[in-house]
Design a protein around this motif. Structure first.
Motif, PDB file in Angstrom:
ATOM      1  N   MET A  78       1.039  -1.201   0.095  1.00  0.00           N
ATOM      2  CA  MET A  78       0.197  -0.064   0.082  1.00  0.00           C
ATOM      3  C   MET A  78       0.961   1.281  -0.102  1.00  0.00           C
ATOM      4  O   MET A  78       1.724   1.497   0.824  1.00  0.00           O
ATOM      5  N   PRO A  79       0.737   2.187  -1.071  1.00  0.00           N
ATOM      6  CA  PRO A  79       1.629   3.191  -1.000  1.00  0.00           C
ATOM      7  C   PRO A  79       1.302   4.012   0.111  1.00  0.00           C
ATOM      8  O   PRO A  79       0.412   4.235   0.339  1.00  0.00           O
ATOM      9  N   ASN A  80       2.397   4.805   0.806  1.00  0.00           N
ATOM     10  CA  ASN A  80       2.349   5.923   1.693  1.00  0.00           C
ATOM     11  C   ASN A  80       2.569   7.294   1.034  1.00  0.00           C
ATOM     12  O   ASN A  80       3.150   7.492   0.220  1.00  0.00           O
ATOM     13  N   LEU A  81       1.728   8.075   1.505  1.00  0.00           N
ATOM     14  CA  LEU A  81       1.595   9.459   1.015  1.00  0.00           C
ATOM     15  C   LEU A  81       1.655  10.342   2.397  1.00  0.00           C
ATOM     16  O   LEU A  81       1.418  10.125   3.323  1.00  0.00           O
ATOM     17  N   TYR A  82       2.438  11.392   2.054  1.00  0.00           N
ATOM     18  CA  TYR A  82       2.780  12.403   3.345  1.00  0.00           C
ATOM     19  C   TYR A  82       2.084  13.895   2.429  1.00  0.00           C
ATOM     20  O   TYR A  82       2.685  14.120   1.605  1.00  0.00           O
ATOM     21  N   VAL A  83       1.286  14.289   3.294  1.00  0.00           N
ATOM     22  CA  VAL A  83       0.597  15.408   2.767  1.00  0.00           C
ATOM     23  C   VAL A  83       1.346  16.603   3.589  1.00  0.00           C
ATOM     24  O   VAL A  83       1.088  16.468   5.021  1.00  0.00           O
ATOM     25  N   TYR A  84       1.383  17.674   3.123  1.00  0.00           N
ATOM     26  CA  TYR A  84       1.991  18.749   3.774  1.00  0.00           C
ATOM     27  C   TYR A  84       1.766  20.139   2.999  1.00  0.00           C
ATOM     28  O   TYR A  84       1.393  20.112   1.801  1.00  0.00           O
ATOM     29  N   SER A  85       1.907  21.098   3.562  1.00  0.00           N
ATOM     30  CA  SER A  85       1.600  22.576   3.172  1.00  0.00           C
ATOM     31  C   SER A  85       2.643  23.527   2.904  1.00  0.00           C
ATOM     32  O   SER A  85       3.055  24.011   3.857  1.00  0.00           O
ATOM     33  N   TYR A 112      -4.786   4.380   0.054  1.00  0.00           N
ATOM     34  CA  TYR A 112      -3.354   4.999   0.620  1.00  0.00           C
ATOM     35  C   TYR A 112      -3.318   5.040   1.832  1.00  0.00           C
ATOM     36  O   TYR A 112      -4.366   5.331   2.670  1.00  0.00           O
ATOM     37  N   ALA A 113      -1.926   4.876   2.644  1.00  0.00           N
ATOM     38  CA  ALA A 113      -1.970   5.346   4.038  1.00  0.00           C
ATOM     39  C   ALA A 113      -1.358   6.563   3.953  1.00  0.00           C
ATOM     40  O   ALA A 113      -0.434   6.963   3.504  1.00  0.00           O
ATOM     41  N   VAL A 114      -2.239   7.445   4.641  1.00  0.00           N
ATOM     42  CA  VAL A 114      -2.005   8.898   4.561  1.00  0.00           C
ATOM     43  C   VAL A 114      -1.690   9.433   6.092  1.00  0.00           C
ATOM     44  O   VAL A 114      -2.081   9.462   6.898  1.00  0.00           O
ATOM     45  N   GLU A 115      -0.346  10.022   5.722  1.00  0.00           N
ATOM     46  CA  GLU A 115       0.224  10.810   7.131  1.00  0.00           C
ATOM     47  C   GLU A 115       0.172  12.370   6.976  1.00  0.00           C
ATOM     48  O   GLU A 115       0.578  12.635   5.605  1.00  0.00           O
ATOM     49  N   VAL A 116      -0.672  12.934   7.697  1.00  0.00           N
ATOM     50  CA  VAL A 116      -0.783  14.415   7.523  1.00  0.00           C
ATOM     51  C   VAL A 116       0.271  15.216   8.449  1.00  0.00           C
ATOM     52  O   VAL A 116       0.318  14.729   9.640  1.00  0.00           O
ATOM     53  N   ASP A 117       0.927  16.078   7.802  1.00  0.00           N
ATOM     54  CA  ASP A 117       2.094  16.659   8.589  1.00  0.00           C
ATOM     55  C   ASP A 117       1.295  17.820   9.637  1.00  0.00           C
ATOM     56  O   ASP A 117       0.089  18.091   9.313  1.00  0.00           O
ATOM     57  N   PRO A 118       1.771  17.855  10.806  1.00  0.00           N
ATOM     58  CA  PRO A 118       1.175  18.443  11.880  1.00  0.00           C
ATOM     59  C   PRO A 118       1.138  20.052  11.669  1.00  0.00           C
ATOM     60  O   PRO A 118       0.044  20.531  12.189  1.00  0.00           O
ATOM     61  N   PRO A 175      -0.998  16.463  -9.617  1.00  0.00           N
ATOM     62  CA  PRO A 175      -2.102  16.986  -8.580  1.00  0.00           C
ATOM     63  C   PRO A 175      -2.009  17.408  -7.438  1.00  0.00           C
ATOM     64  O   PRO A 175      -0.848  17.148  -6.852  1.00  0.00           O
ATOM     65  N   ALA A 176      -2.768  18.116  -6.667  1.00  0.00           N
ATOM     66  CA  ALA A 176      -2.458  18.586  -5.406  1.00  0.00           C
ATOM     67  C   ALA A 176      -3.853  18.182  -4.711  1.00  0.00           C
ATOM     68  O   ALA A 176      -4.826  18.031  -5.158  1.00  0.00           O
ATOM     69  N   LEU A 177      -3.757  18.054  -3.308  1.00  0.00           N
ATOM     70  CA  LEU A 177      -4.644  17.641  -2.505  1.00  0.00           C
ATOM     71  C   LEU A 177      -6.287  18.287  -2.669  1.00  0.00           C
ATOM     72  O   LEU A 177      -7.242  17.549  -2.871  1.00  0.00           O
TER      73      LEU A 177
END
Length: 306
Positions: A1-8, A31-37, A124-126
């Motif tokens: 399962m691909p891992n995504l790191y979402v950040y701004s 997707y395994a989604v990790e959201v930046d704090p 793309p972007a989120l």
């Protein structure tokens, strides 16, 4: 399962409900989604002050994710370019992380290419894509291929106007090993004269923009023309230029006028249109800084990098 790191790294995310909806959609897609704090941080128009956004980029580089995905564009990365952690960005890419984004992210991509030769991905972007209705099947399919490591190329159908402008294309056209690069026209033109615009000779330059009237698009292209950037390319690929309004004062001056003018300035260098990329629902995922093969067969245009 691909891992995504979402950040701004750029503009602030204002619609938190849409943000949460977009994350859930990615999770539902497997997707395994990790959201930046600090993904929802806000400082003026930015997603946090400069230090906050730089720290988010550093966390993304250290995350070990398959894909580092921006939440949105806007503005903010250009002012960070002297301080970007280029070594960490490059090392993450060398380990297999795909840095993905568009619009303001062009500054990050071109600076990384200029400073370390790092290849990234325009895509793309989120908030631009997964927060909207409906999800575009082509965009998500291209992104899924990238995240799973199986993407090998992309293609589109050339408008008939391109074949009328370049009749020789009907007999076929091919370029091997040309570096594909580019992104948002306004951001790219703003890097001219700085150490953050890579010098790419014999490349394939793709461009898009949003909310810019055709006369402003021509002005930005003129900057690239007069600085020598355009004449060093094998071809110019134009994506979407949209969300602007013509006025009675234009008297027939429109985007097609600009394209015809640009073609007249660059004899021998094809200026092709219709590339599905930009601030539109359907967008390809394109490597930035990677050699590709470009092929035209009839009205079919292909970019291959597998």
């Amino acid at each position: 399962m691909p891992n995504l790191y979402v950040y701004s790294p750029s503009g602030a995310v204002r619609d938190r409900a849409a943000f949460r909806r977009a994350v859930r959609r990615l999770q539902a897609a497997g997707y395994a989604v990790e959201v930046d704090p600090a993904a929802l941080a806000s400082h003026q128009r930015f997603a946090g002050d400069d230090d906050t956004r730089l720290a988010a980029i550093e966390r993304a580089a250290a995350s070990g994710a398959n894909v580092a995905l921006t939440t949105r564009g806007g503005y903010g990365l250009t002012r960070l370019l002297p301080r970007l952690p280029y070594d960490a960005i490059d090392e993450a890419a060398a380990r297999g992380m795909a840095w993905v984004g568009l619009s303001d992210f062009t500054a990050f991509q071109l600076a990384a290419l200029a400073q370390r030769g790092t290849a990234t991905w325009a895509g793309p972007a989120l908030m631009e894509d997964w927060a909207t209705e409906p999800l575009d099947e082509i965009t998500t399919a291209c992104f899924n291929d990238l995240a799973q490591g199986v993407g090998e190329g992309a293609g589109w159908r050339l408008p008939l106007a391109d074949l009328r402008a370049y009749p020789a294309l009907a007999d076929g056209w091919r370029v091997d090993g040309a570096v594909l690069w580019g992104g948002n026209l306004s951001i790219l033109a703003g890097l001219v004269g700085t150490p953050y615009l890579p010098r790419v000779d014999g490349g394939l330059l793709f461009l898009e923009d949003v909310g810019e009237h055709p006369y402003r698009i021509e002005r930005l292209l003129t900057q690239l023309l007069q600085s020598g950037v355009l004449e060093r390319q094998r071809a110019i690929l134009l994506g979407a230029f949209n969300r602007y309004a013509l006025t009675p004062h234009d008297r027939g001056f429109r985007l097609e006028t600009v394209v015809a003018w640009l073609r007249a300035q660059l004899p021998g260098i094809p200026v092709l249109t219709g590339l599905p990329f930009g601030h539109v629902p359907t967008k390809l995922v394109l490597p930035v800084g990677r050699p590709v093969q470009a092929v035209i067969e009839g009205r079919s245009a292909l970019l291959l990098w597998g």
